[in-house]
Design an enzyme around this catalytic site. Structure first.
Site, short mmCIF file in Angstrom:
data_model
loop_
_atom_site.label_atom_id
_atom_site.label_comp_id
_atom_site.label_asym_id
_atom_site.label_seq_id
_atom_site.Cartn_x
_atom_site.Cartn_y
_atom_site.Cartn_z
N LYS A 81 0.84 -1.21 0.00
CA LYS A 81 0.00 0.00 0.00
C LYS A 81 0.87 1.26 0.00
O LYS A 81 1.69 1.45 0.90
CB LYS A 81 -0.92 -0.02 1.23
N ASP A 120 -2.70 10.04 3.92
CA ASP A 120 -4.10 9.62 4.05
C ASP A 120 -4.84 10.58 4.96
O ASP A 120 -4.81 10.45 6.18
CB ASP A 120 -4.16 8.19 4.59
N LYS A 130 -10.43 12.43 8.30
CA LYS A 130 -9.98 12.00 9.62
C LYS A 130 -9.99 13.19 10.58
O LYS A 130 -9.81 14.33 10.14
CB LYS A 130 -8.53 11.49 9.53
N ASP A 149 1.55 6.10 5.62
CA ASP A 149 0.57 5.18 5.02
C ASP A 149 1.07 4.57 3.70
O ASP A 149 0.33 3.87 3.03
CB ASP A 149 -0.76 5.92 4.82
N ASP A 206 -12.19 6.83 3.64
CA ASP A 206 -11.01 6.57 4.47
C ASP A 206 -10.59 5.09 4.43
O ASP A 206 -9.51 4.74 4.88
CB ASP A 206 -11.27 7.03 5.90
N GLU A 217 -9.43 3.47 2.04
CA GLU A 217 -8.91 3.63 0.68
C GLU A 217 -7.84 2.61 0.33
O GLU A 217 -7.66 2.27 -0.84
CB GLU A 217 -8.36 5.05 0.50
N ARG A 277 -7.63 -0.57 0.80
CA ARG A 277 -8.16 -1.79 0.18
C ARG A 277 -8.57 -1.56 -1.26
O ARG A 277 -8.55 -2.50 -2.07
CB ARG A 277 -9.33 -2.32 1.04
N1 BES Z 1 -4.39 4.30 6.95
C1 BES Z 1 -5.53 3.97 7.72
C2 BES Z 1 -5.25 2.92 8.81
C3 BES Z 1 -4.31 3.33 9.91
C4 BES Z 1 -4.81 3.87 11.09
C5 BES Z 1 -2.97 3.11 9.82
C6 BES Z 1 -3.96 4.21 12.11
C7 BES Z 1 -2.10 3.46 10.84
C8 BES Z 1 -2.61 4.01 12.00
C9 BES Z 1 -6.63 3.42 6.83
O1 BES Z 1 -6.66 3.88 5.52
C10 BES Z 1 -7.94 3.77 7.46
O2 BES Z 1 -8.19 4.93 7.62
N2 BES Z 1 -8.74 2.77 7.83
C11 BES Z 1 -9.99 2.99 8.45
C12 BES Z 1 -10.96 1.96 7.90
C13 BES Z 1 -12.37 2.15 8.34
C14 BES Z 1 -12.93 3.42 7.70
C15 BES Z 1 -13.17 0.97 7.92
C16 BES Z 1 -9.82 2.81 9.96
O3 BES Z 1 -9.05 1.94 10.36
O4 BES Z 1 -10.41 3.56 10.71
ZN ZN Z 2 -4.82 4.53 4.75
ZN ZN Z 3 -7.75 5.71 5.34
#
Ligand code: BES
Ligand code: ZN
Ligand code: ZN
Length: 503
Positions: A266, A271, A278, A289, A348, A350, A352
């Site tokens: 990834k 992000d 966020k 990220d 968010d 993204e 995947r």
């Molecule tokens: N990049 C984030 C995940 C992340 C969070 C990495 C904290 C490192 C530290 C990812 O893209 C994300 O925002 N995921 C969301 C998914 C949710 C919306 C289903 C999450 O984990 O909140």
């Molecule tokens: Zn992310």
């Molecule tokens: Zn994200």
């Protein structure tokens, strides 16, 4: 990077700024282990008494400095704790040695020359100390210009003292350690680079630069090629940013290769969450990220330099996830590479979406194994904390082998399930799939989403490195603050294992 040489010189007389030896923590206090006894003689057997007087216990990563007052060739004796000694007749776990070596190097920053003698009975132990040294001296000071604020310079020359430095196995173990450590440090540099200097275009260029002078073919698809090629996931996530997306491939093929490996990472250079923005406090760490992509770039260079007898293709989709008038909306439907449609309910989620494109493209080559690494979910941090990565797979045996490879490489990774019942939560009323599902088990739901894009006939493992990729706390062992280079060592070990027929 710090220069490293291997020698059988005497720890007592070697002329350096400091000599490092190890002690274990025994029931009554520290215990000398391995070459520590060599420096005890010129100290007239007083080392343990000195350590006890200073309150040392021998606990893992404890570093105690003792002035030698001319009794050794070095001005300072630094004693590093190794924790509990292993059972009689067994050696220290290489990861313990790696951490101790790293902790010692961090503690000695500011000195120029150091010699280190830890209990190294086999080439694997020597390699671990070498890795610990080269990972522990890492610093990222490219953005520090005021000399007054400059952190202490890392130790710049280290002599690894071992009994048989000229043995073939020892030399090749140290060479491998240097290549692997350099790759990990490259990934750390990429992760630490601020996102205003590392957009997808620059990250793609970093891949081109890293592969220069190596037998690696790099391909870069730009936004036009991605749109024409049907990479709807990458285009959809990238469209909110003025900085266009890229898809980078890095291919290395050993002439005698019989197995093929695909590594996918990834590469979200920042992000923000997109329109599903966020909260401010969650954003600064999101420059990391792209840690999965950094690991792929770094690992392919290491695999090529080591000449692993394998064919490996690294896939690194790169985007910046920002909100704007052009950004994708929650409820947009994307067509991912290969034709599957996804309803984007949360912009968010993204990672995947871009991984879906890359996994389908990687699988089209019919590799023997696909492994991806991604800072994919906050849920991974909730489940396993900041230091342990998760391993999920479409095949339990593959998952366990990946965990085993990670462990042998010195990376903390833990097996996690992909329970089929969670799949239904990803149903969309209008598309093939929604990009979010049940919040409970969010890390597993993300893994199940990815599984949809990999043919069941190809073994695949997914590493969620959201925790270990970026160290927001104090440095520890050989791990600095900031980018850690997570997944690089695991990727390299997997390539070696696949070449050796272990998968
Ligand atoms: N990049 C984030 C995940 C992340 C969070 C990495 C904290 C490192 C530290 C990812 O893209 C994300 O925002 N995921 C969301 C998914 C949710 C919306 C289903 C999450 O984990 O909140
Ligand atoms: Zn992310
Ligand atoms: Zn994200």
């Amino acid at each position: 990077m710090t220069s490293l040489r291997v020698s059988s010189t005497s720890l007592a007389t070697v002329r350096t700024d400091a000599v490092v030896v190890g002690v274990a923590s025994g029931t009554t206090g520290p215990e000398l282990v391995g070459p520590a006894t060599e420096v005890d003689t010129p100290l007239e057997g007083g080392l343990l008494a000195a350590l006890s007087a200073l309150g040392a216990t021998g606990g893992l990563e404890e570093v105690t400095r003792i002035p030698t007052q001319g009794r050794l060739g070095a001005g300072v004796l630094a004693v590093v704790g190794l924790g509990k000694a292993p059972a009689e007749g067994t050696a220290f776990d290489p990861e313990i040695l790696r951490r101790a070596a790293g902790a010692a190097m961090r503690a000695l920053a500011g000195l120029r020359k150091v010699a280190i003698g830890l209990p190294c009975e086999d080439p694997a132990a020597v390699a671990a100390v070498a890795e610990g040294v080269l990972l522990g001296t890492y610093t990222f000071d490219r953005y520090r210009h005021l000399s007054a604020e400059r952190a202490k310079a890392p130790v710049d020359s280290v002599t690894l003292v071992v009994p048989s430095p000229r043995e073939r196995a020892v030399r090749s173990a140290v060479e491998r350690a240097a290549v692997v450590a350099e790759a990990v440090n490259l990934a750390r540099d990429l992760v630490n680079t601020p996102p205003n200097d590392l957009h997808p275009v620059e990250l793609a260029q970093a891949a081109v630069d890293a592969a220069k002078a190596l037998p690696i073919k790099v391909g870069v698809l730009d936004e036009r090629a991605l749109r024409r090629g049907g990479y709807g996931g990458i285009i959809g996530v990238g469209q909110g940013s003025a900085n266009p997306p890229r898809l980078v491939t890095l291919t290395y093929r050993h002439p005698r290769a019989t197995r093929r490996l695909a590594l996918v990472g990834k590469g979200v250079t920042f992000d923000s969450g997109g329109l599903s923005l966020k909260p401010p406090a969650s954003m600064p760490g999101m420059k990391a990220d792209m840690s999965g992509a950094a690991a792929v770039i770094a690992a392919v260079t290491a695999i090529a330099r080591l000449g692993v007898e394998i064919e490996v293709v690294g896939w690194a989709p790169m985007v910046e996830n920002l909100p704007s008038g052009a950004a994708q909306r929650p409820s947009d439907v994307l067509t991912t590479y290969g034709g599957r449609t996804v309803e984007v309910l949360n912009t968010d989620a993204e990672g995947r979406l871009i991984l879906a494109d890359a996994l389908v493209a990687a699988a089209a080559d019919k590799p023997d194994l696909i492994v991806d690494a991604a800072t994919l979910t906050g849920a991974a941090l909730v489940a396993l904390g900041r230091r342990t990565g998760a391993v999920m797979s479409n095949d339990d045996r593959t998952r366990d082998r990946v965990v085993d490879a990670a462990t042998r490489a010195g990376e903390a990774m833990w097996a996690m399930p992909l329970p089929d019942e969670l799949r239904a939560s990803l149903d969309s009323p209008i598309a093939d799939l929604a990009n979010i599902g049940d919040r409970n088990g969010g890390m597993l739901v993300a893994g199940i989403f990815l599984r949809e894009f990999v043919p069941a006939t190809i073994p695949w493992a997914h590493l969620d490195i959201a925790g270990p990729a970026f160290n927001e706390e104090k440095p520890f062992g050989y791990t600095p603050k900031g980018g850690t280079g997570a997944a690089v060592r695991t990727f390299v070990k997997i390539a070696e294992d696949l070449a050796d027929g272990r998968f």
